[in-house]
Write a protein that holds these residues in place. Structure first.
Motif, PDB file in Angstrom:
ATOM      1  N   THR A 248       0.967  -1.340  -0.443  1.00 32.05           N
ATOM      2  CA  THR A 248      -0.076   0.042  -0.147  1.00 32.05           C
ATOM      3  C   THR A 248       0.974   0.858  -0.256  1.00 32.05           C
ATOM      4  O   THR A 248       2.008   1.676   1.359  1.00 32.05           O
ATOM      5  N   THR A 249       0.573   2.147  -0.807  1.00 31.52           N
ATOM      6  CA  THR A 249       1.378   2.820  -1.166  1.00 31.52           C
ATOM      7  C   THR A 249       0.935   4.757  -0.653  1.00 31.52           C
ATOM      8  O   THR A 249      -0.073   4.405  -1.245  1.00 31.52           O
ATOM      9  N   LEU A 250       1.324   5.519   0.027  1.00 27.17           N
ATOM     10  CA  LEU A 250       0.519   6.780   0.242  1.00 27.17           C
ATOM     11  C   LEU A 250       1.328   7.701  -0.874  1.00 27.17           C
ATOM     12  O   LEU A 250       2.229   7.757  -0.861  1.00 27.17           O
ATOM     13  N   ILE A 251       0.701   8.796  -1.570  1.00 27.05           N
ATOM     14  CA  ILE A 251       0.749   9.689  -2.616  1.00 27.05           C
ATOM     15  C   ILE A 251       0.789  11.095  -1.831  1.00 27.05           C
ATOM     16  O   ILE A 251      -0.688  11.626  -2.200  1.00 27.05           O
ATOM     17  N   ALA A 259      -4.413  17.078  -6.092  1.00 27.73           N
ATOM     18  CA  ALA A 259      -3.901  15.606  -6.199  1.00 27.73           C
ATOM     19  C   ALA A 259      -4.982  14.861  -6.963  1.00 27.73           C
ATOM     20  O   ALA A 259      -4.803  13.986  -7.246  1.00 27.73           O
ATOM     21  N   GLU A 260      -5.830  16.237  -6.755  1.00 22.49           N
ATOM     22  CA  GLU A 260      -7.141  15.457  -8.585  1.00 22.49           C
ATOM     23  C   GLU A 260      -6.025  15.605  -9.719  1.00 22.49           C
ATOM     24  O   GLU A 260      -6.500  14.556 -10.060  1.00 22.49           O
ATOM     25  N   ILE A 261      -5.075  16.232 -10.229  1.00 19.43           N
ATOM     26  CA  ILE A 261      -4.441  16.043 -11.438  1.00 19.43           C
ATOM     27  C   ILE A 261      -3.948  14.838 -11.269  1.00 19.43           C
ATOM     28  O   ILE A 261      -4.051  13.730 -12.764  1.00 19.43           O
ATOM     29  N   PHE A 262      -3.220  14.622 -10.296  1.00 19.00           N
ATOM     30  CA  PHE A 262      -2.152  13.514 -10.402  1.00 19.00           C
ATOM     31  C   PHE A 262      -2.985  12.666 -10.506  1.00 19.00           C
ATOM     32  O   PHE A 262      -2.756  10.869 -11.055  1.00 19.00           O
ATOM     33  N   PHE A 263      -4.164  12.120  -9.685  1.00 14.97           N
ATOM     34  CA  PHE A 263      -4.952  11.017  -9.680  1.00 14.97           C
ATOM     35  C   PHE A 263      -5.408  10.675 -10.928  1.00 14.97           C
ATOM     36  O   PHE A 263      -5.231   9.730 -11.252  1.00 14.97           O
ATOM     37  N   TRP A 315      -3.756   3.293   8.916  1.00 11.34           N
ATOM     38  CA  TRP A 315      -4.655   3.261   7.997  1.00 11.34           C
ATOM     39  C   TRP A 315      -3.617   1.592   7.462  1.00 11.34           C
ATOM     40  O   TRP A 315      -3.118   2.456   6.889  1.00 11.34           O
ATOM     41  N   GLY A 316      -4.325   0.663   7.388  1.00 13.03           N
ATOM     42  CA  GLY A 316      -3.678  -0.435   6.615  1.00 13.03           C
ATOM     43  C   GLY A 316      -2.535  -0.569   6.607  1.00 13.03           C
ATOM     44  O   GLY A 316      -1.152   0.162   7.918  1.00 13.03           O
ATOM     45  N   ASP A 317      -1.645  -1.538   5.637  1.00 20.38           N
ATOM     46  CA  ASP A 317      -0.528  -1.971   5.563  1.00 20.38           C
ATOM     47  C   ASP A 317       0.317  -1.077   5.135  1.00 20.38           C
ATOM     48  O   ASP A 317       0.469  -1.514   3.671  1.00 20.38           O
ATOM     49  N   VAL A 318       0.470   0.546   5.585  1.00 15.11           N
ATOM     50  CA  VAL A 318       1.057   0.909   4.420  1.00 15.11           C
ATOM     51  C   VAL A 318       2.747   0.765   4.227  1.00 15.11           C
ATOM     52  O   VAL A 318       2.907   0.770   6.069  1.00 15.11           O
ATOM     53  N   ASP A 319       3.418   0.514   3.250  1.00 16.83           N
ATOM     54  CA  ASP A 319       4.488   0.040   3.523  1.00 16.83           C
ATOM     55  C   ASP A 319       5.709   1.115   2.592  1.00 16.83           C
ATOM     56  O   ASP A 319       6.458   0.950   2.358  1.00 16.83           O
ATOM     57  N   LEU A 320       4.767   1.814   2.113  1.00 19.94           N
ATOM     58  CA  LEU A 320       5.736   2.849   0.871  1.00 19.94           C
ATOM     59  C   LEU A 320       5.099   4.666   1.338  1.00 19.94           C
ATOM     60  O   LEU A 320       3.286   4.101   0.841  1.00 19.94           O
ATOM     61  N   VAL A 321       5.800   5.777   0.790  1.00 24.50           N
ATOM     62  CA  VAL A 321       5.054   6.915   1.047  1.00 24.50           C
ATOM     63  C   VAL A 321       6.053   8.084   0.231  1.00 24.50           C
ATOM     64  O   VAL A 321       7.155   7.738   0.284  1.00 24.50           O
ATOM     65  N   ILE A 322       4.792   8.221  -1.128  1.00 22.45           N
ATOM     66  CA  ILE A 322       5.485   8.815  -1.608  1.00 22.45           C
ATOM     67  C   ILE A 322       4.900  10.735  -1.466  1.00 22.45           C
ATOM     68  O   ILE A 322       4.059  10.718  -1.319  1.00 22.45           O
ATOM     69  N   GLN A 323       5.822  11.255  -1.232  1.00 22.48           N
ATOM     70  CA  GLN A 323       6.013  13.291  -1.695  1.00 22.48           C
ATOM     71  C   GLN A 323       6.170  13.342  -3.297  1.00 22.48           C
ATOM     72  O   GLN A 323       7.001  13.241  -3.786  1.00 22.48           O
TER      73      GLN A 323
END
Length: 813
Positions: A248-251, A259-263, A315-323
């Motif tokens: 799971t990755t949080l961006i 955020a809307e544009i990137f999504f 929140w859940g099993d987050v194993d990566l954050v991307i800023q």
């Protein structure tokens, strides 16, 4: 060493856990008047805060409210309740836990006041409301502890000031109440401890083992970032590749629109149909909760988000954050990094994605700061007086009060420790009468003094209206967005101004979907699906961050290196070229470049003071240039520089930066500017002069703006020294225009200006010509251009011998 009750110890043993040293320290020092625990994300700091309460209640589960937990987010309170119930239920502890936020039903809120739980989880706004009721002394009679989670986030805003005043009220009701602050990201523990302390007792600081260093780096991409822009579209494929490699990755993004544009771009490129969601504050609550539930259940591979997921929610099993985009603030970056591998002694993993070429440098500087544990923070100064006015009204709603006792209560709150009696009395007079220019109007005659000297509400019925308008969060003027048709489901909100710009058939992005605007019905934007067209972007008002002072200083120090092996080749080459053509900005000096382009004189000022301050500097410098007979035509600003163009070259920039002249120019500019009216509206709403809720109905943004503008114009004309006008200027200087950073820049430079004249655009200046948001200046340049155009036309017509002087005109500055 304090032993756990048998039930709790058995629960720890069943999981193979032991109490962490900082959790044990919290148990041993539970009797301290105030404690601040700084522990890494995933280090069990929230459980550490609750352990003394769980132990006390396990041994003596008497009725009544024992512990109050305050969090910045409603979602965080709900998440803590979920997690706290696990040990309570599995250890079979007789402890009742409930939350109370804006989402709690009215019936439950009423019951909680009559029969409070042992542990109540709430927010600053809900706590302020609770203290306004007549039965507050009875509800809080047995309160033993208050836990403030993510205290760093609250300490930086008016919500924190509101909370500390509420704690001062609770301390008066419960003299033995203990205070606990929790955080993972505190740059100055002493300053936070000072805010949390109850006068005259000090606040003890506990620093937990920080754990392993985070695994953080720049995302490697095949394509270099563009020269300007904030979307980072060039990195979509590389980001998708990382999503495939992780659970799971949080961006994270800095704004909702980005955020809307990137999504949208991410979804179009998502050929594997990976489950990806979007989460931000402008989306409908039901949609946010749906995404949150999917995260907890492990059903999403990635979530594009904003600050709505910044804080300590697990929140859940987050194993990566991307800023995506430069973080602008090291402390915010550390907080976001901590969302990944949310476990004690497990390194967080994060990748940074610069949106443009200059942000590569910012990201490298931020990485170095994280590795050096160098967190940033700005001094906020004394507590704002609009919040103080609101607290006076809260006190009046609860019961008649003695002014001396209330003053003593307020000055026990950290940010208000230096409050003078004269300043307090001015706020009390404003709450009572509305101030000199408004005291003739009954609607602002809210307090009166009784013969016994106590102050009370003039009309007890006004308590309801005051309570309806409590809070320091200023909502943007938004309209609901729904699918068209009877019972259409809500999608979220967009700004009123954006909605007003739409015509039927226009499309825009919301919740990652392209929708078609059909019309406005009963203040609701109605839309239909339209997936096949290029959308407009809703202008969400999410916070636009400015680069912190500490991060700017790191960037300037980086420029002084002989070379930059840590930078990508394309960025290092760019800086080398800048050094050869001109020079690089230096700490303690101000670089000013001048050169011609497109027939206009250009000037670039590298102030590195943050976007708000550089924008204000552009306004003030162009005003100074007008006064000096130069003819500026416009400017554009970024976090690091301001570009000004005009008809005349600047040969000596030093006089432009006279601090006293800049301050005088700011005063003149602010007096008639929309910035002041917008600031006045926010402060007047907090202070209780303007109501957003009347009879349970919310005013539209247009209604609120009209009433506040009329009040502002009235006070500016008849009572310019009115308390709210003073507050407005203070708030504008501190927030929107950020003049303190301009002052700091001038004092740091002390006249040391490096003026470089070149014959062409310099490498560091080039991206400024691609920046949006150009601000035109109407003044001498318009008059001269008009006169030149008239002369040219006369020459063409053969009438040059006729003297024609156009009538000067000028748009008000």
């Amino acid at each position: 060493m304090v032993d756990l009750p048998a039930g709790l110890q058995k629960w720890f043993d069943a999981r193979g856990w032991s109490v962490h040293p900082h959790q044990q320290a919290m148990l041993e020092q539970a009797g301290a008047p105030a404690l601040l625990l700084v522990a890494p994300t995933g280090g069990g700091k929230t459980l550490a805060g609750f352990l003394p309460s769980l132990c006390a209640l396990a041994e003596n589960p008497a009725g009544g409210l024992h512990t109050l937990y305050v969090s910045p987010l409603k979602a965080l309170a709900a998440d803590i309740k979920r997690n706290l119930l696990i040990p309570i239920e599995e250890a079979d502890l007789p402890i009742r836990v409930e939350d109370r936020t804006g989402d709690t039903s009215a019936s439950r809120k009423k019951r909680q006041r009559a029969d409070p739980p042992h542990i109540l989880l709430t927010t600053p706004e809900s706590l302020a409301l609770l203290t306004s009721y007549e039965d507050a002394p009875r509800m809080f009679a047995g309160l033993k502890r208050v836990i403030v989670d993510e205290i760093h986030a609250l300490a930086e805003s008016k919500r924190g000031d509101q909370l500390m005043l509420a704690l001062a009220r609770l301390q008066r009701l419960c003299p033995d109440m203990k205070r606990v602050g929790l955080s993972a990201t505190v740059e100055d523990p002493g300053a936070i401890a000072g805010l949390l302390a109850r006068s005259p007792d000090p606040c003890q600081i506990l620093l937990a083992d920080p754990g392993p260093e985070p695994d953080i780096a720049m995302l490697q991409t095949n394509e270099p970032p563009p020269w300007s822009g904030g979307g980072a579209g060039y990195a979509i494929e590389a980001v998708l590749d990382q999503v495939r490699q992780h659970r799971t990755t949080l961006i994270f993004h800095n704004t909702r629109a980005q955020a809307e544009i990137f999504f949208h771009k991410l979804w179009l490129a998502n050929e594997d149909a990976l489950p990806i969601g979007i989460h931000h504050g402008s989306l409908d609550r039901a949609q946010r909760e749906k995404v949150e539930a999917a995260m907890v259940a492990g059903q999403l591979r990635a979530i594009v988000c904003t600050g709505s997921l910044d804080l300590g929610i697990d929140w859940g099993d987050v194993d990566l954050v991307i800023q995506v985009g430069a973080p602008k603030n090291v402390k915010r970056l550390v907080q976001r990094i901590g969302r990944a591998n949310h476990r004690y002694n497990a390194p967080s993993k994060a990748l940074l994605v610069p949106a443009n070429r200059f942000e590569v440098i910012e990201c490298i500087a931020a990485l170095d700061a994280v590795k050096a544990h160098d967190l940033d923070g700005e001094s906020r100064g004394p507590g704002p007086r609009d919040v103080l006015c609101q607290h006076i009204l809260i006190a009046a709603c609860a019961a008649p009060f003695d002014a001396d006792e209330l003053f003593a209560e307020m000055t026990s709150a950290g940010a208000y420790a230096g409050l003078s009696r004269a300043a307090f009395d001015a706020c009390l007079d404003f709450c009572a009468t509305g101030g000199y220019a408004l005291r003739a109007y009954d609607q602002w005659q809210r307090l009166q003094q009784r013969p016994d000297g106590l102050w009370q509400l003039r009309d007890p019925r006004s308590a309801t209206r005051i309570r309806q308008n409590l809070g320091t969060i200023q909502d943007t003027d938004t309209l609901k967005v729904r699918w068209r048709g009877r019972g259409g489901k809500p999608l979220g909100e967009v700004e009123e101004g954006f909605a007003a710009s739409l015509t039927p058939g226009d499309t825009f992005l919301i919740g990652g979907q392209i929708v078609r605007y059909e019309g406005l019905r009963e203040l609701t934007v109605e839309v239909t699906r339209d997936p096949g067209r290029k959308p407009k972007i809703a202008t969400f008002m999410g916070t636009k961050f400015a680069t912190s002072t500490q991060l700017s200083t790191r960037i300037l120090r980086m420029f002084q290196k002989d070379d930059w092996p840590e930078l990508p080749g394309h960025t290092a080459d760019w800086l080398r070229l800048q050094r050869s053509v001109s020079r690089l900005p230096e700490p303690g000096r101000l670089l000013v470049e001048t050169f011609p382009r497109d027939g206009r004189a250009q000037m670039v000022v590298y102030g590195f003071a943050g976007r708000n301050a550089m924008q204000t500097l552009g306004l003030l410098l162009t005003k100074r240039m007008e006064e000096m007979g130069l003819a500026p035509m416009g400017f554009v600003a970024t976090d690091y520089a301001t570009l000004i163009w005009g008809l005349d070259s600047v040969t000596d920039p030093a006089p432009l930066f006279d601090l006293h002249a800049l301050e005088a120019g700011l005063d003149g500019w602010l007096a008639g500017n929309a910035v002041m009216k917008r600031t006045f509206r926010a402060s007047a709403t907090i202070a209780g002069l303007i109501e957003r809720q009347v009879g349970g109905q919310r005013k539209t943004g247009r209604q609120a703006t009209m009433s506040s503008d009329i009040l502002y114009d009235t006070l500016a004309k008849y009572d310019p020294d009115h308390l709210l006008m003073q507050i407005t200027r203070e708030e504008a200087m501190r927030g929107l225009v950020d003049f303190s950073r301009i002052r700091e820049m001038c004092e740091r430079v002390q006249g040391r200006i490096d003026h470089i004249e070149t014959g062409r655009v310099t490498p560091l200046a080039a991206p400024l010509f691609l920046e949006p948001g150009r601000v035109p200046v109407r003044g001498q340049a318009d008059e001269r251009l008009l006169e030149e155009e008239v002369t040219r036309l006369l020459d063409e017509s053969g009438l040059a011998q006729v003297s024609v002087t156009p009538k000067p005109w000028r748009v008000p500055y």
